[in-house]
Scaffold this motif. Sequence first.
Motif, PDB file in Angstrom:
ATOM      1  N   HIS A   3      26.275   4.676  26.936  1.00 36.71           N
ATOM      2  CA  HIS A   3      25.878   6.073  27.120  1.00 36.71           C
ATOM      3  C   HIS A   3      24.546   6.204  27.843  1.00 36.71           C
ATOM      4  O   HIS A   3      24.018   7.305  27.973  1.00 36.71           O
ATOM      5  CB  HIS A   3      25.844   6.789  25.772  1.00 36.71           C
ATOM      6  N   GLN A   4      24.010   5.090  28.318  1.00 37.47           N
ATOM      7  CA  GLN A   4      22.819   5.025  29.151  1.00 37.47           C
ATOM      8  C   GLN A   4      21.613   5.778  28.589  1.00 37.47           C
ATOM      9  O   GLN A   4      20.810   6.323  29.331  1.00 37.47           O
ATOM     10  CB  GLN A   4      23.113   5.534  30.578  1.00 37.47           C
ATOM     11  N   LEU A   5      21.467   5.820  27.266  1.00 35.01           N
ATOM     12  CA  LEU A   5      20.244   6.353  26.690  1.00 35.01           C
ATOM     13  C   LEU A   5      19.170   5.283  26.824  1.00 35.01           C
ATOM     14  O   LEU A   5      19.448   4.091  26.696  1.00 35.01           O
ATOM     15  CB  LEU A   5      20.442   6.719  25.213  1.00 35.01           C
ATOM     16  N   ASN A   6      17.949   5.715  27.113  1.00 37.19           N
ATOM     17  CA  ASN A   6      16.885   4.727  27.273  1.00 37.19           C
ATOM     18  C   ASN A   6      16.353   4.293  25.914  1.00 37.19           C
ATOM     19  O   ASN A   6      16.577   4.936  24.899  1.00 37.19           O
ATOM     20  CB  ASN A   6      15.778   5.251  28.196  1.00 37.19           C
ATOM     21  N   TYR A   7      15.640   3.174  25.919  1.00 43.15           N
ATOM     22  CA  TYR A   7      15.147   2.593  24.671  1.00 43.15           C
ATOM     23  C   TYR A   7      14.196   3.536  23.937  1.00 43.15           C
ATOM     24  O   TYR A   7      14.181   3.567  22.714  1.00 43.15           O
ATOM     25  CB  TYR A   7      14.449   1.262  24.929  1.00 43.15           C
ATOM     26  N   GLU A   8      13.391   4.296  24.688  1.00 41.54           N
ATOM     27  CA  GLU A   8      12.455   5.222  24.045  1.00 41.54           C
ATOM     28  C   GLU A   8      13.207   6.262  23.214  1.00 41.54           C
ATOM     29  O   GLU A   8      12.831   6.554  22.076  1.00 41.54           O
ATOM     30  CB  GLU A   8      11.572   5.929  25.084  1.00 41.54           C
ATOM     31  N   ASP A   9      14.268   6.820  23.777  1.00 44.79           N
ATOM     32  CA  ASP A   9      15.050   7.826  23.061  1.00 44.79           C
ATOM     33  C   ASP A   9      15.750   7.229  21.842  1.00 44.79           C
ATOM     34  O   ASP A   9      15.795   7.844  20.783  1.00 44.79           O
ATOM     35  CB  ASP A   9      16.087   8.474  23.987  1.00 44.79           C
ATOM     36  N   ILE A  10      16.285   6.023  22.002  1.00 41.30           N
ATOM     37  CA  ILE A  10      16.964   5.372  20.882  1.00 41.30           C
ATOM     38  C   ILE A  10      15.952   5.015  19.797  1.00 41.30           C
ATOM     39  O   ILE A  10      16.226   5.184  18.602  1.00 41.30           O
ATOM     40  CB  ILE A  10      17.748   4.131  21.357  1.00 41.30           C
ATOM     41  N   ALA A  11      14.768   4.562  20.195  1.00 40.19           N
ATOM     42  CA  ALA A  11      13.714   4.247  19.226  1.00 40.19           C
ATOM     43  C   ALA A  11      13.334   5.495  18.435  1.00 40.19           C
ATOM     44  O   ALA A  11      13.160   5.434  17.212  1.00 40.19           O
ATOM     45  CB  ALA A  11      12.487   3.670  19.936  1.00 40.19           C
ATOM     46  N   LEU A  31       8.944   1.207  20.249  1.00 40.87           N
ATOM     47  CA  LEU A  31       9.704   0.683  21.381  1.00 40.87           C
ATOM     48  C   LEU A  31       9.920  -0.820  21.288  1.00 40.87           C
ATOM     49  O   LEU A  31      11.021  -1.319  21.552  1.00 40.87           O
ATOM     50  CB  LEU A  31       8.996   1.041  22.690  1.00 40.87           C
ATOM     51  N   ASN A  32       8.896  -1.574  20.894  1.00 38.98           N
ATOM     52  CA  ASN A  32       9.053  -3.030  20.795  1.00 38.98           C
ATOM     53  C   ASN A  32      10.065  -3.416  19.731  1.00 38.98           C
ATOM     54  O   ASN A  32      10.837  -4.362  19.908  1.00 38.98           O
ATOM     55  CB  ASN A  32       7.702  -3.695  20.530  1.00 38.98           C
ATOM     56  N   THR A  33      10.077  -2.684  18.615  1.00 38.18           N
ATOM     57  CA  THR A  33      11.063  -2.938  17.570  1.00 38.18           C
ATOM     58  C   THR A  33      12.463  -2.684  18.111  1.00 38.18           C
ATOM     59  O   THR A  33      13.389  -3.464  17.847  1.00 38.18           O
ATOM     60  CB  THR A  33      10.789  -2.061  16.333  1.00 38.18           C
ATOM     61  N   MET A  34      12.620  -1.610  18.888  1.00 36.94           N
ATOM     62  CA  MET A  34      13.931  -1.280  19.457  1.00 36.94           C
ATOM     63  C   MET A  34      14.389  -2.378  20.403  1.00 36.94           C
ATOM     64  O   MET A  34      15.549  -2.788  20.380  1.00 36.94           O
ATOM     65  CB  MET A  34      13.871   0.066  20.185  1.00 36.94           C
ATOM     66  N   LYS A  35      13.480  -2.867  21.238  1.00 37.76           N
ATOM     67  CA  LYS A  35      13.834  -3.941  22.172  1.00 37.76           C
ATOM     68  C   LYS A  35      14.245  -5.199  21.413  1.00 37.76           C
ATOM     69  O   LYS A  35      15.202  -5.876  21.796  1.00 37.76           O
ATOM     70  CB  LYS A  35      12.666  -4.240  23.110  1.00 37.76           C
ATOM     71  N   SER A  36      13.527  -5.493  20.349  1.00 35.69           N
ATOM     72  CA  SER A  36      13.859  -6.655  19.533  1.00 35.69           C
ATOM     73  C   SER A  36      15.242  -6.499  18.897  1.00 35.69           C
ATOM     74  O   SER A  36      16.042  -7.439  18.878  1.00 35.69           O
ATOM     75  CB  SER A  36      12.794  -6.831  18.452  1.00 35.69           C
TER      76      SER A  36
END
Length: 183
Positions: free
Chosen positions: A141-149, A156-161
């Motif tokens: 759904h191409q949501l960016n990491y910031e929005d998902i976080a 953001l770092n937790t989301m990337k991890s």
Amino acid sequence: MTDERALMFDVQNGQLDKLAILFERNHLQLFNYFLRTGNNRAASEDLVQETFMKVLAYRSSFSGTANFKSWLFGIARNTKADYYRKSKQATTHLDIDEHDVGSEHTLGEEMEQWQKQDLFERALASINPELREIIVLSRFHQLNYEDIAQMHDCNLNTMKSRMRKGLTMLEQAYRKLAGEPNQ
């Protein structure tokens, strides 16, 4: 093409017919989100309808600070959680007819593609639901990491991890189902 944020502000201001445009643009993505996060087709259709009922009910809460799609998937996520809370059925269901087979390939190629898709869906369904949701929101759904976080109330770092962990688990589950050695 009108901006979805502007359409949502129109809905807030009483132009409820604009919700139909938002529905048309987003119902298929929502349906696929619900399907890929472990619901069957019937439940996914119901959850799409329920999500848009909540969009209408909570339209005044849309501030426009986040993009519309992030806000919509936040509501979808809460709708799914409510569904599981009410029904107490947090098991995964996948329908066989969810896999469309194209006619551009030979029957052998189509079967191989269907088998790979089935393995992928089974591998995705086997990983932690939170990690599965992050992968679906980001990759499908191409949501960016910031929005998902923000949706998951983490940095953001937790989301990337979590994304890395989810993708690793997905790859390992796929390899196991395919009978390939893990690397």
